[in-house]
Design an enzyme around this catalytic site. Structure first.
Site, PDB file in Angstrom:
ATOM      1  N   ARG A 139      11.925  -6.376   1.829  1.00 48.80           N
ATOM      2  CA  ARG A 139      10.788  -7.158   1.319  1.00 48.80           C
ATOM      3  C   ARG A 139      10.812  -7.270  -0.198  1.00 48.80           C
ATOM      4  O   ARG A 139       9.907  -7.822  -0.806  1.00 48.80           O
ATOM      5  CB  ARG A 139       9.487  -6.515   1.781  1.00 48.80           C
ATOM      6  CG  ARG A 139       9.297  -6.529   3.300  1.00 48.80           C
ATOM      7  CD  ARG A 139       8.148  -5.658   3.721  1.00 48.80           C
ATOM      8  NE  ARG A 139       6.883  -6.154   3.182  1.00 48.80           N
ATOM      9  CZ  ARG A 139       5.936  -5.374   2.642  1.00 48.80           C
ATOM     10  NH1 ARG A 139       6.127  -4.068   2.554  1.00 48.80           N
ATOM     11  NH2 ARG A 139       4.830  -5.895   2.199  1.00 48.80           N
ATOM     12  N   LYS A 141      10.342  -5.002  -2.454  1.00 46.88           N
ATOM     13  CA  LYS A 141       9.274  -4.235  -3.097  1.00 46.88           C
ATOM     14  C   LYS A 141       9.914  -3.099  -3.901  1.00 46.88           C
ATOM     15  O   LYS A 141       9.725  -1.917  -3.625  1.00 46.88           O
ATOM     16  CB  LYS A 141       8.311  -3.668  -2.046  1.00 46.88           C
ATOM     17  CG  LYS A 141       7.633  -4.723  -1.199  1.00 46.88           C
ATOM     18  CD  LYS A 141       6.595  -5.486  -2.003  1.00 46.88           C
ATOM     19  CE  LYS A 141       5.834  -6.481  -1.133  1.00 46.88           C
ATOM     20  NZ  LYS A 141       4.815  -7.239  -1.882  1.00 46.88           N
ATOM     21  N   HIS A 152      11.753  12.529  -1.496  1.00 45.05           N
ATOM     22  CA  HIS A 152      10.980  13.043  -0.374  1.00 45.05           C
ATOM     23  C   HIS A 152      11.613  12.646   0.959  1.00 45.05           C
ATOM     24  O   HIS A 152      11.727  13.470   1.875  1.00 45.05           O
ATOM     25  CB  HIS A 152       9.550  12.501  -0.450  1.00 45.05           C
ATOM     26  CG  HIS A 152       8.670  12.958   0.665  1.00 45.05           C
ATOM     27  ND1 HIS A 152       8.266  14.259   0.816  1.00 45.05           N
ATOM     28  CD2 HIS A 152       8.110  12.293   1.704  1.00 45.05           C
ATOM     29  CE1 HIS A 152       7.504  14.385   1.877  1.00 45.05           C
ATOM     30  NE2 HIS A 152       7.395  13.201   2.447  1.00 45.05           N
ATOM     31  N   TYR A 189      -3.094   4.009   7.746  1.00 46.17           N
ATOM     32  CA  TYR A 189      -3.383   3.191   6.558  1.00 46.17           C
ATOM     33  C   TYR A 189      -2.331   2.094   6.390  1.00 46.17           C
ATOM     34  O   TYR A 189      -2.665   0.930   6.164  1.00 46.17           O
ATOM     35  CB  TYR A 189      -3.428   4.069   5.309  1.00 46.17           C
ATOM     36  CG  TYR A 189      -3.455   3.271   4.030  1.00 46.17           C
ATOM     37  CD1 TYR A 189      -4.653   2.795   3.511  1.00 46.17           C
ATOM     38  CD2 TYR A 189      -2.273   2.957   3.349  1.00 46.17           C
ATOM     39  CE1 TYR A 189      -4.672   2.039   2.352  1.00 46.17           C
ATOM     40  CE2 TYR A 189      -2.288   2.200   2.196  1.00 46.17           C
ATOM     41  CZ  TYR A 189      -3.495   1.748   1.700  1.00 46.17           C
ATOM     42  OH  TYR A 189      -3.506   0.986   0.561  1.00 46.17           O
ATOM     43  N   THR A 210      -3.254  10.078  -1.750  1.00 48.01           N
ATOM     44  CA  THR A 210      -2.536  11.040  -2.570  1.00 48.01           C
ATOM     45  C   THR A 210      -3.278  12.372  -2.613  1.00 48.01           C
ATOM     46  O   THR A 210      -2.657  13.443  -2.608  1.00 48.01           O
ATOM     47  CB  THR A 210      -2.348  10.496  -4.001  1.00 48.01           C
ATOM     48  OG1 THR A 210      -1.704   9.216  -3.934  1.00 48.01           O
ATOM     49  CG2 THR A 210      -1.476  11.426  -4.823  1.00 48.01           C
ATOM     50  N   ARG A 268       0.688   2.766 -12.305  1.00 49.89           N
ATOM     51  CA  ARG A 268       1.256   2.310 -11.040  1.00 49.89           C
ATOM     52  C   ARG A 268       0.246   1.544 -10.201  1.00 49.89           C
ATOM     53  O   ARG A 268       0.448   1.305  -9.030  1.00 49.89           O
ATOM     54  CB  ARG A 268       1.806   3.487 -10.235  1.00 49.89           C
ATOM     55  CG  ARG A 268       3.102   4.022 -10.787  1.00 49.89           C
ATOM     56  CD  ARG A 268       3.737   4.999  -9.841  1.00 49.89           C
ATOM     57  NE  ARG A 268       3.857   4.447  -8.504  1.00 49.89           N
ATOM     58  CZ  ARG A 268       4.792   3.590  -8.114  1.00 49.89           C
ATOM     59  NH1 ARG A 268       5.682   3.151  -8.973  1.00 49.89           N
ATOM     60  NH2 ARG A 268       4.825   3.170  -6.871  1.00 49.89           N
TER      61      ARG A 268
END
Length: 344
Positions: A139, A141, A152, A189, A210, A268
């Protein structure tokens, strides 16, 4: 020289043999568990694609939309995470575990084998979650592909292969259960977010995602920390406790930095598409020019809710020039326009 190479190779093979001898024999029949080599190849291929090959393939291509696949993918992971949490609870955490010093049950009892199965399933879910980054690449992104994200997604499955292989269960599995619980919320989400703008009003709790992650790492570190203060604990793999503690602390620091950058410094947060000039006379947005209440675009003049083109006029709807339609006010030329949408 050749003899020295052969000796090094022989020692490496002996070390590898000793390493694999420690893998829980109950896992030998599970996919990708016979050796760490296939898992390592998968992760190296993942890094090669997301850091090099993927961006070059997509450089001159239009981003894929992938709305429907992403909805299915995210809600599938929600269901899988629910199942994993339930299985962890039934395998010990809600039945026989004390939540303190809980050794690995190495027997072939139904409950012990159930823990082995869910421990492997949790690890395999980390392989599935590599698709998160693949979707970002397809996409385009690129802003989402951060060091934290890649670290991670690659560090977790690599370390957990060893955790599952040597210690499928016991107190070392606490952070897996907590992580799966957090992923229920997280992928729910993401699923709503992928479903489209009509669900945006239900996503006001984005910044708290977060915070939930940070709470996760605090819980994981605290649970591991208690081991250091016990007079005696029969947990068979203390190295797992050390790694879990390091994992929780390290990711708490990394995610805390993300929180500061995103929600304290705002670096961000989504960037506005508009640049307002101080004199209030001109606003540039997406290649369009708003000047003195008029919008000039591609040779067309939009003024007072009308569009004049080639001598004809047509009515158009007013939209908020800041790119939102949530009733926020837009100030231009010293006047405040009502934030509510007015239809022509």
């Amino acid at each position: 020289m050749l003899q020295q190479i052969q000796e090094v190779g022989s020692r490496a093979m002996d070390f590898y043999g000793d390493l694999m001898a420690g893998v829980d024999p109950r896992l030998k029949g599970y996919p990708l568990m016979w050796s760490p080599v296939p898992m390592t190849i998968i992760l190296l291929s993942y890094l090669f694609f997301v850091l090099y090959l993927g961006p070059r393939i997509m450089a001159k291509r239009t981003p894929f939309q992938l709305k429907e696949p992403m909805i299915v993918y995210n809600f599938m992971l929600v269901a899988l995470s629910v199942f994993i949490v339930f299985e962890f609870l039934m395998s010990g955490w809600a039945t026989t575990y004390t939540w303190r010093c809980d050794p690995v049950d190495t027997s072939n009892s139904p409950q012990a084998l159930r823990m082995v199965r869910v421990a492997w399933l949790f690890w395999f879910s980390k392989i599935i979650e590599l698709m998160d980054t693949i979707f970002f690449v397809l996409r385009k992104k690129h802003g989402q592909i951060t060091f934290l994200h890649i670290f991670h997604h690659s560090f977790m499955p690599w370390t957990w292969w060893w955790g599952v292989g040597y210690a499928p269960g016991g107190m070392g599995s606490f952070h897996a259960m907590v992580n799966a619980s957090v992923h229920i919320i997280m992928y729910f989400y993401y699923g709503l977010s992928a479903a489209g703008p009509q669900f945006q009003k239900f996503l006001w709790w984005k910044k708290y995602m977060t915070a939930i992650q940070l709470i996760q790492f605090v819980l994981v570190s605290l649970h591991a920390t208690q081991w250091y203060f016990m007079d005696r604990c029969d947990y068979q793999f203390p190295v797992v406790i050390h790694l879990v503690w390091i994992y929780g602390t390290l990711f708490f620091i990394l995610f805390s930095n993300f929180w500061v950058q995103a929600y304290v410094k705002g670096k961000r947060l989504p960037k506005q598409d508009i640049k307002h000039h101080q004199n209030g006379t001109t606003v540039h947005t997406n290649g369009k020019v708003h000047e003195n209440g008029k919008l000039h675009e591609n040779g067309k003049l939009h003024e007072n809710g009308k569009c004049y083109e080639n001598g004809t006029s047509s009515l158009i709807n007013h939209t908020a020039t800041n790119g939102t339609s949530n009733g926020s006010a837009h100030y231009e030329n010293g006047r405040a326009h009502n934030g509510k949408m007015k239809k022509a």
